[in-house]
Design a protein around this motif. Structure first.
Motif, PDB file in Angstrom:
ATOM      1  N   THR A  62     -32.466   0.603 -35.672  1.00 18.28           N
ATOM      2  CA  THR A  62     -33.256   1.856 -34.716  1.00 18.28           C
ATOM      3  C   THR A  62     -32.342   2.975 -34.762  1.00 18.28           C
ATOM      4  OG1 THR A  62     -33.006   0.874 -32.560  1.00 18.28           O
ATOM      5  CG2 THR A  62     -34.672   0.067 -33.890  1.00 18.28           C
ATOM      6  N   HIS A 117     -34.935  -3.101 -42.240  1.00 24.91           N
ATOM      7  CA  HIS A 117     -35.852  -1.917 -42.166  1.00 24.91           C
ATOM      8  C   HIS A 117     -34.915  -1.077 -41.239  1.00 24.91           C
ATOM      9  CE1 HIS A 117     -39.433   0.760 -40.678  1.00 24.91           C
ATOM     10  NE2 HIS A 117     -38.686   1.054 -41.731  1.00 24.91           N
ATOM     11  N   THR A 147     -40.787  -7.599 -40.824  1.00 21.89           N
ATOM     12  CA  THR A 147     -39.174  -7.340 -40.906  1.00 21.89           C
ATOM     13  C   THR A 147     -38.287  -8.415 -40.391  1.00 21.89           C
ATOM     14  OG1 THR A 147     -39.493  -4.884 -41.236  1.00 21.89           O
ATOM     15  CG2 THR A 147     -37.182  -5.512 -40.390  1.00 21.89           C
ATOM     16  N   ASP A 161     -42.880  -3.503 -40.067  1.00 20.17           N
ATOM     17  CA  ASP A 161     -41.904  -3.854 -39.119  1.00 20.17           C
ATOM     18  C   ASP A 161     -42.575  -5.240 -38.636  1.00 20.17           C
ATOM     19  OD1 ASP A 161     -40.160  -1.866 -38.623  1.00 20.17           O
ATOM     20  OD2 ASP A 161     -41.194  -0.787 -36.996  1.00 20.17           O
ATOM     21  N   LEU A 181     -40.295  -2.094 -30.473  1.00 18.43           N
ATOM     22  CA  LEU A 181     -39.969  -3.497 -31.225  1.00 18.43           C
ATOM     23  C   LEU A 181     -40.091  -4.604 -30.212  1.00 18.43           C
ATOM     24  CD1 LEU A 181     -37.593  -2.217 -33.809  1.00 18.43           C
ATOM     25  CD2 LEU A 181     -39.940  -2.859 -34.102  1.00 18.43           C
ATOM     26  N   PHE A 206     -33.889  -5.347 -37.716  1.00 17.41           N
ATOM     27  CA  PHE A 206     -34.364  -3.816 -37.415  1.00 17.41           C
ATOM     28  C   PHE A 206     -33.226  -2.857 -36.957  1.00 17.41           C
ATOM     29  CE2 PHE A 206     -37.541  -7.014 -36.091  1.00 17.41           C
ATOM     30  CZ  PHE A 206     -38.576  -6.608 -36.763  1.00 17.41           C
ATOM     31  N   ALA A 220     -36.703   1.465 -38.050  1.00 14.67           N
ATOM     32  CA  ALA A 220     -37.339   0.861 -37.624  1.00 14.67           C
ATOM     33  C   ALA A 220     -37.973   1.169 -36.130  1.00 14.67           C
ATOM     34  CB  ALA A 220     -37.123  -0.669 -37.461  1.00 14.67           C
TER      35      ALA A 220
END
Length: 368
Positions: free
Chosen positions: A150, A120, A145, A142, A159, A148, A123
């Motif tokens: 970001t 993702h 996932t 999320d 997260l 991640f 994310a």
């Protein structure tokens, strides 16, 4: 290594473009990496889909799922059914989804049910407002996932707070800004520029599409009246999203300096954004672009999933609060708006970092 990349709606196209270019660059270096591009068809009009592929030089999709319009549930179901068939016929090493549109969530669910590692991009962003469909899409995506990527340290921390392993989270920056910076020298003046006698920093750019702002005609009209009254004689350019057009038709005749135009291609829209006196919006992504271009931005929402645009950028949340709107226009007119500061890793290289990390992940998994 083969990656299936999913795109479905306008914001996705700007995010996948630099990722594809980063993959293509590695391919020219004879690295064993390839991709398959899937367009779900969530946005299917030329103005919201085809134009962006052409302008951003995105290759023709390997497959268009052609789901088109419907309710949230209908779109989600149609995408899932079509994407399940796609993965059965073409199984990749990874599926990469971007952003927070319906296509993102729907394809994420199908990917995990097929036991394919899910990536993702963008994310971890959270607005805290679960009335927004995008917030649900983010949270669901999320939650399942595997890796991640970001845009900010705040998103990474979100997260971690939700229980995800730090080892699976990569703070890489913002792929939307990759696209913006790579295309600034290509932006184009819209054809209507002279029709409205527009001048640089002499107009406002308005975008509204969130249900809370546009679905009820009475409240939508009141918001427009507030904006128009504060704009004075300054023209307001309003590219209208299809979902807004029907509600808007019944109420625009009373606004003389509000100019409704068709949805704009990327290069035209960024030209309008870069040269506007200020951006008036309820979009999250546009606040990112405005911050990098140091253009004042008023956001008609109570919260944002991109807080760095407020703390380091040019964005101010005004919701539908008359006092906040009035104060913000006063600051604009007095040239007192906050200036943009550097936002960490929003430097045009996020997509390169993503692909570099994916190559490492792939060979690490293969080695195990």
């Amino acid at each position: 290594m083969e990656i299936t990349i999913v795109a479905g709606a306008r914001p996705n196209f700007m995010k996948i473009s630099p990722i594809i270019k980063a993959i293509e660059k590695l391919k020219t270096e004879q690295k064993p990496i390839s991709y398959r591009l899937i367009h779900t068809g969530q946005h299917y009009s030329a103005a919201l889909s085809d134009t962006f592929f052409d302008e951003l030089q995105i290759p023709k999709p390997n497959k268009n799922l052609d789901v088109k319009s419907g309710t949230q549930a209908e779109q989600t179901a149609s995408i899932m059914i079509a994407f399940e068939k796609e993965l059965a016929e073409n199984r990749p090493d990874f599926v990469l989804v971007v952003g927070d549109v319906t296509s993102t969530m729907a394809c994420a669910i199908v990917t995990k049910k097929a036991n394919i590692p899910l990536i993702h991009v963008e994310a971890g962003i959270r607005s805290g407002d679960r009335t927004m469909p995008e917030e649900i899409n983010r949270m669901v995506t999320d939650s399942i996932t595997d890796y991640f990527f970001t845009t900010s340290e705040k998103a990474s921390q979100n997260l971690i707070d939700e229980g995800h392993s730090k080892e699976k989270i990569f703070f890489v920056g913002n792929v939307m800004i990759d696209t913006l910076l790579k295309n600034l020298n290509r932006i184009e003046k819209p054809t209507f520029w002279s029709d409205f006698n527009l001048k640089p920093k002499g107009y406002f750019l308005l975008t509204l599409h969130r249900p809370s702002n546009v679905d009820k005609g009475s409240s939508f009209a009141e918001l427009l009246r507030t904006i128009v009254s504060h704009a004075g004689d300054t023209p307001i350019i309003f590219p209208v999203h299809p979902r807004t057009q029907q509600v808007l038709e019944a109420i625009t005749s009373e606004f003389k300096n509000l100019h409704v135009v068709e949805p704009q291609g990327y290069l035209n829209f960024i030209y309008l954004l870069k040269n506007a006196k200020a951006i008036l919006t309820d979009s999250g992504g546009i606040t990112e672009e405005a911050s990098i271009l140091n253009v004042p931005c008023l956001t008609f929402r109570n919260s944002t999933e991109r807080p760095e645009t407020c703390t380091l950028g040019t964005n101010v949340l005004v919701a539908n609060n008359i006092e906040k709107i009035t104060a913000s226009f006063q600051r604009l007119n007095n040239d007192e708006w906050q200036q943009a500061q550097e936002i960490p890793l929003w430097d045009g290289k996020a997509s390169e970092r993503i692909i570099e990390n994916l190559v490492e992940i792939y060979y690490s998994k293969k080695g195990n």
